[in-house]
Write an enzyme that holds these catalytic residues in place. Structure first.
Site, mmCIF file in Angstrom:
data_model
loop_
_atom_site.group_PDB
_atom_site.id
_atom_site.type_symbol
_atom_site.label_atom_id
_atom_site.label_comp_id
_atom_site.label_asym_id
_atom_site.label_seq_id
_atom_site.Cartn_x
_atom_site.Cartn_y
_atom_site.Cartn_z
ATOM 1 C CB VAL A 77 -40.222 -22.893 63.862
ATOM 2 C CG1 VAL A 77 -41.377 -23.437 63.028
ATOM 3 C CG2 VAL A 77 -39.064 -23.883 63.870
ATOM 4 C CB VAL A 130 -41.830 -36.394 61.582
ATOM 5 C CG1 VAL A 130 -40.860 -37.457 61.092
ATOM 6 C CG2 VAL A 130 -42.567 -36.883 62.817
ATOM 7 C CD GLU A 167 -45.846 -33.393 56.657
ATOM 8 O OE1 GLU A 167 -46.837 -33.891 56.139
ATOM 9 O OE2 GLU A 167 -44.816 -34.054 56.904
ATOM 10 N N GLY A 197 -23.823 -22.993 66.745
ATOM 11 C CA GLY A 197 -25.273 -22.912 66.956
ATOM 12 C C GLY A 197 -26.025 -24.081 66.338
ATOM 13 C CE LYS A 236 -37.295 -34.632 64.843
ATOM 14 N NZ LYS A 236 -35.950 -34.145 64.508
ATOM 15 N N GLY A 247 -34.829 -25.848 60.849
ATOM 16 C CA GLY A 247 -34.560 -24.510 60.317
ATOM 17 C C GLY A 247 -35.844 -23.795 59.967
ATOM 18 N NE ARG A 292 -38.508 -17.586 76.442
ATOM 19 C CZ ARG A 292 -38.260 -18.839 76.114
ATOM 20 N NH1 ARG A 292 -38.903 -19.824 76.695
ATOM 21 N NH2 ARG A 292 -37.348 -19.129 75.216
#
Ligand code: HSE
Length: 430
Positions: free
Chosen positions: A15, A134, A131, A189, A207, A304, A46
């Site tokens: 993201v 959820v 936003e 994945g 959510k 995604g 990280r």
């Protein structure tokens, strides 16, 4: 050109990377809509050396994400670390305390600490955009909090977890068992190595808790949710649902009645021609019913890089424009304190599937239990004939109370002719 909004992003996974790339790719259109450029100037993650498909040149690097809260070069912070506690919570609270607007995709944080966060914002000012928390790219928060703000919402429901919807879709389309599809999804994945957060309904519950708070103008209340996942959904029940004209979906549903608000996440049978049945694979959907607007259904990608970044950047554009709203749509002291209705008081129709010994009198015993519990049957189906083996028997009930159904199920499970724990799936008209 007017002053840019200078951002620090914590978390450069799928993201975070998506946000950096979207801000770069659509810089011009975003600046026009925001009234000023939005620029990433600092990041924290990280692993600095990881190949992310884009360069970090020119960006300040903070090993400790908390340093973003204190960095005077930043106007706003994006928290994409995740988790209700630890560095994510510390960063959000620290940045708000430092007077920086924050955008997060962190549903666990909002669902767990949403009441305290709203009080913090009200006491000290500030903006917290969520936003992306959820249903990924579906603008569900904006739709409920702003677009539908004039309505009394009676019900909000959704397919809120793409992993579960993918698994249920594959099971139906390929006739495969849950474990087989889960292993495939992990190899591809789509599902985490530890998938419990998704498949046990916890992610969907976070959510739904957020949606219910917004829809009904009440304090977020994760503890009041009834939560079941999809581990026990079998390929047999999916096939039988198809024969009866239903599809099985993991839904989050919150509804308001005179008694209060019921909020629940569990597998449901929905009519095969309903809008929820058509939402397949990794897609999510959110449905709301308002007294003025009627039914609104939004469908789209719930996870995604692109979809989640789309939601994060929408919040950033609001911040750049100075557009704000109370965290839960209204000030905390005006939120509705009506009680949470326990699941035992839920009323609905039920699908029951039993594996029974195929001999005379078995159905009479089962229907006798339902008669004693005042549960009325709508239909019954038996498949196959196998005198020495268990055969599936399906019962569909009319509407009854969950507590009566649970009592009846316990008695049915104890009948000598019933060979396995019964399967029970609630039927929903969404
Ligand atoms: N793991 C979630 C899903 C996406 O499968 O839908 C992030 O909440």
């Amino acid at each position: 050109m007017s002053t840019p909004l200078r951002l620090g992003i914590a978390g450069l996974g799928t993201v975070g990377g998506g946000v950096v790339q979207l801000l770069r790719r659509n810089a011009e259109i975003i600046a026009a809509r925001a009234g000023r450029p939005i620029e990433v100037v600092a990041v924290s993650a990280r692993d600095r050396a990881r190949d992310r498909g884009f360069g970090l040149d020119g960006l300040a690097w903070h090993k400790d994400p908390l340093a973003l809260a204190a960095d005077p070069a930043l106007d706003a912070v994006v928290e994409l670390i995740g988790g209700a506690e630890g560095p994510a919570r510390a960063l959000v609270e620290g940045a708000l305390d430092a007077g920086k607007p924050v955008v997060t995709a962190n549903k666990a944080l909002l669902a767990t600490h949403g009441v305290a966060l709203a009080q913090r914002l009200e006491a000290r000012g500030g903006i917290l955009g969520y936003e992306a928390a959820v249903a990924g790219g579906i603008p569900a928060i904006k739709a409920l909090r702003e677009g539908l703000a004039a309505n009394r919402i009676s019900r909000v429901a959704g397919i809120l977890n793409g992993t579960c919807n993918y698994i249920l879709t594959e099971m139906r389309q390929k006739g495969l068992a849950f474990e087989t599809v889960l292993r495939e999804a992990q190899a591809l994945g789509y599902a985490e190595a530890d998938p419990s957060f998704d498949i046990d309904g916890v992610d969907a519950a976070h959510k739904l808790a957020i949606l219910a708070a917004l829809a009904f103008g009440r304090p977020v209340d994760l503890g009041a949710l009834h939560i079941e996942g999809i581990r026990h959904v079998s390929a047999l029940d999916i096939a039988l649902a198809g024969e009866l004209g239903y599809r099985i979906k993991l839904l989050g549903i919150a509804s308001r009645s005179e008694a209060g608000v019921t909020a629940r996440v569990h597998p449901c049978m929905v009519p095969a021609d309903s809008p929820m049945a058509a939402v397949e694979g990794v897609f999510n959907a959110v449905l709301a019913e308002g007294d003025a607007v009627g039914r609104v259904v939004l469908q789209g990608r719930g996870a995604g890089a692109g979809p989640t970044a789309s939601a994060v950047v929408a919040d950033l554009i609001d911040i750049a424009r100075g557009r704000t709203a109370p965290l839960w749509g209204a000030a905390s002291e005006t939120l509705d304190a009506s009680p949470a209705v326990p699941m035992a008081a839920h009323r609905g129709a039920y699908y029951l599937r039993l594996m029974v010994v195929d001999r005379p009198g078995v159905i009479a015993d089962v229907t006798g239990v339902l008669r004693d519990a005042q549960i009325s049957l709508e239909s019954m189906l038996q498949r196959g004939r196998a005198p020495d083996e268990a055969v599936p028997v399906v019962l569909v009930t009319h509407e009854c109370e969950e507590s009566a159904m649970r009592e009846a199920l316990a008695r049915i499970a104890a009948l000598p002719a019933v060979m396995e724990p019964p399967a029970m799936i609630r039927i929903e008209g969404v």
